[in-house]
Enzyme design. Structure first.
Site, PDB file in Angstrom:
ATOM      1  N   GLU A 124      -5.266   8.489 -21.589  1.00 22.30           N
ATOM      2  CA  GLU A 124      -5.857   9.730 -22.089  1.00 22.30           C
ATOM      3  C   GLU A 124      -4.795  10.825 -22.093  1.00 22.30           C
ATOM      4  OE1 GLU A 124      -9.004  10.549 -19.293  1.00 22.30           O
ATOM      5  OE2 GLU A 124      -7.628  11.475 -17.836  1.00 22.30           O
TER       6      GLU A 124
ATOM      7  N   ARG B  48      -6.950  21.674  -9.618  1.00 22.57           N
ATOM      8  CA  ARG B  48      -5.826  21.140 -10.376  1.00 22.57           C
ATOM      9  C   ARG B  48      -5.185  22.337 -11.078  1.00 22.57           C
ATOM     10  NH1 ARG B  48      -8.458  16.476 -13.912  1.00 22.57           N
ATOM     11  NH2 ARG B  48     -10.148  17.989 -13.935  1.00 22.57           N
TER      12      ARG B  48
ATOM     13  N   HIS C 172      -1.936  14.899 -17.624  1.00 18.15           N
ATOM     14  CA  HIS C 172      -2.523  15.609 -18.768  1.00 18.15           C
ATOM     15  C   HIS C 172      -1.619  16.767 -19.184  1.00 18.15           C
ATOM     16  CE1 HIS C 172      -6.300  16.109 -21.233  1.00 18.15           C
ATOM     17  NE2 HIS C 172      -5.398  16.936 -21.744  1.00 18.15           N
TER      18      HIS C 172
ATOM     19  N   ASP D 174      -5.629  20.303 -17.340  1.00 16.81           N
ATOM     20  CA  ASP D 174      -5.403  19.941 -18.749  1.00 16.81           C
ATOM     21  C   ASP D 174      -4.725  21.081 -19.512  1.00 16.81           C
ATOM     22  OD1 ASP D 174      -7.039  17.744 -17.948  1.00 16.81           O
ATOM     23  OD2 ASP D 174      -8.820  18.863 -18.552  1.00 16.81           O
TER      24      ASP D 174
END
Length: 338
Positions: free
Chosen positions: A200, A297, A264, A15
């Site tokens: 999202e 990630r 994201h 993110d």
């Protein structure tokens, strides 16, 4: 080419949020333990991995901001710094919502720092953003367009199937909405409902008289991908009819380069104003245990070109070892230095 860093730009930070301000890149993202908000900075994107990381806020011992601190975003509004983030209570256990699978119990919160340097001064809690109703809410981002600050975020609506939709609202100040939430997109296409029904991680880029609002959909494994909505900057951004949604994802997993679940994202820019797409991705598909606790990630960055008609050329994730975009080393959509 020499002295050029390679992707990823920061390891184990999902993110990713990158803001260029005053000649520096400021970086934050989800910390793998989900118990704090961290910040680092560097003059070049390629130097962020080696930059010192400072904890600017820690989760409370108990209460509504004590667990699963997700997706902080750093923004500069007026003369102050703001971090939007999602937090859950320590009894966050999933809640059963009619018509959907179980989900978490996050809400959106805001930190403010009025110092010129966000590593100095004090980060003050401005509290929860009242989005109009109480439900799972996360991934808030902010954009000031034609003098109006907007909040864009993901939230669950009890009368809509799925975990989260994307909403927009004007702001009276950086922690208070000035009007009701307007839904811009909900999970509806096949690619958005693989594993989870999710929209999202919104992010906003204004360029060439248009507003590009990206978001991510599906479960966070190989199916995770990015979509986009587009509006004219002069249109009423609070009118859903002003927005056009692409039925197909624009940025997806690419086994050819070993990158999976890109999404994201946030946007930043090179010193000359060239847009840069920042996102996270994994380099493998098999995850042991709960994907929530898989830390790999990694934050990545690549130049986002535009065609002659002013449309983004999203391309595909660049492979590891390809150069990070700098003022002297620009990547094409295929990941090749230009």
């Amino acid at each position: 080419m020499t002295d050029v860093g390679v992707n990823p730009i920061v390891l184990q930070r999902a993110d990713p949020s990158v803001l260029r301000h005053g000649g520096q890149y400021y970086f934050t993202g989800s910390y793998p333990a989900y118990d704090r908000i961290v910040l680092r900075r560097a003059e070049r994107l390629e130097d962020l991995q080696a930059a010192e990381e400072v904890t600017i806020w820690s989760a409370h011992a108990d209460g509504p901001q004590s667990h699963l601190i997700w997706a902080p975003e750093i923004h500069r509004v007026g003369d102050a710094w703001y971090v939007y983030y999602a937090a859950a209570p320590n009894d966050h256990g999933t809640v059963d919502v009619p018509g959907t699978a179980e989900t978490f119990n996050h809400r959106v919160y805001v930190l403010e720092n009025t110092a010129d340097d966000p590593f100095e001064g004090q980060w003050i809690e401005r509290g929860q953003v009242d989005t109009g109703w109480e439900s799972f809410a996360l991934d808030a981002t902010s954009a000031v367009i034609d003098g109006t600050q907007y909040l864009v975020w993901a939230q669950q609506a009890f009368d809509v199937r799925g975990h989260s939709n994307i909403y927009i609202a004007p702001m009276a100040d950086p922690w208070t909405l000035a009007g009701p939430a307007v839904e811009l997109t909900r999970p509806e296409f096949d690619w958005e409902v693989k594993g989870f029904w999710v929209n999202e991680g919104p992010s906003v880029l204004v360029r060439g008289g248009r507003v590009f609002l990206t978001y991510s959909g599906a479960a966070t494994g190989i199916d995770y991908a990015m979509g986009v909505l587009t509006a004219d900057v002069s249109s009423d951004l609070l009118d859903p009819a002003s927005w056009t949604k692409s039925p197909e994802p624009v940025f997806v997993s690419d086994p050819a380069v070993g990158q999976y679940g890109p999404g994201h994202n946030s946007f930043t820019e090179l010193p000359d104003g060239t847009p840069v797409l920042v996102y996270h991705a994994r380099s493998y598909t098999h995850i042991e245990g709960d994907p929530l606790w898989d830390p790999n990630r990694h934050a990545r960055a690549q130049v986002l070109p535009f065609d002659a008609d002013g449309n983004p050329v999203w391309g595909t994730p660049v492979p590891d070892t390809r150069p990070v975009p700098t003022s002297t080393a620009v990547l094409s959509p295929a990941g090749d230095p230009q």
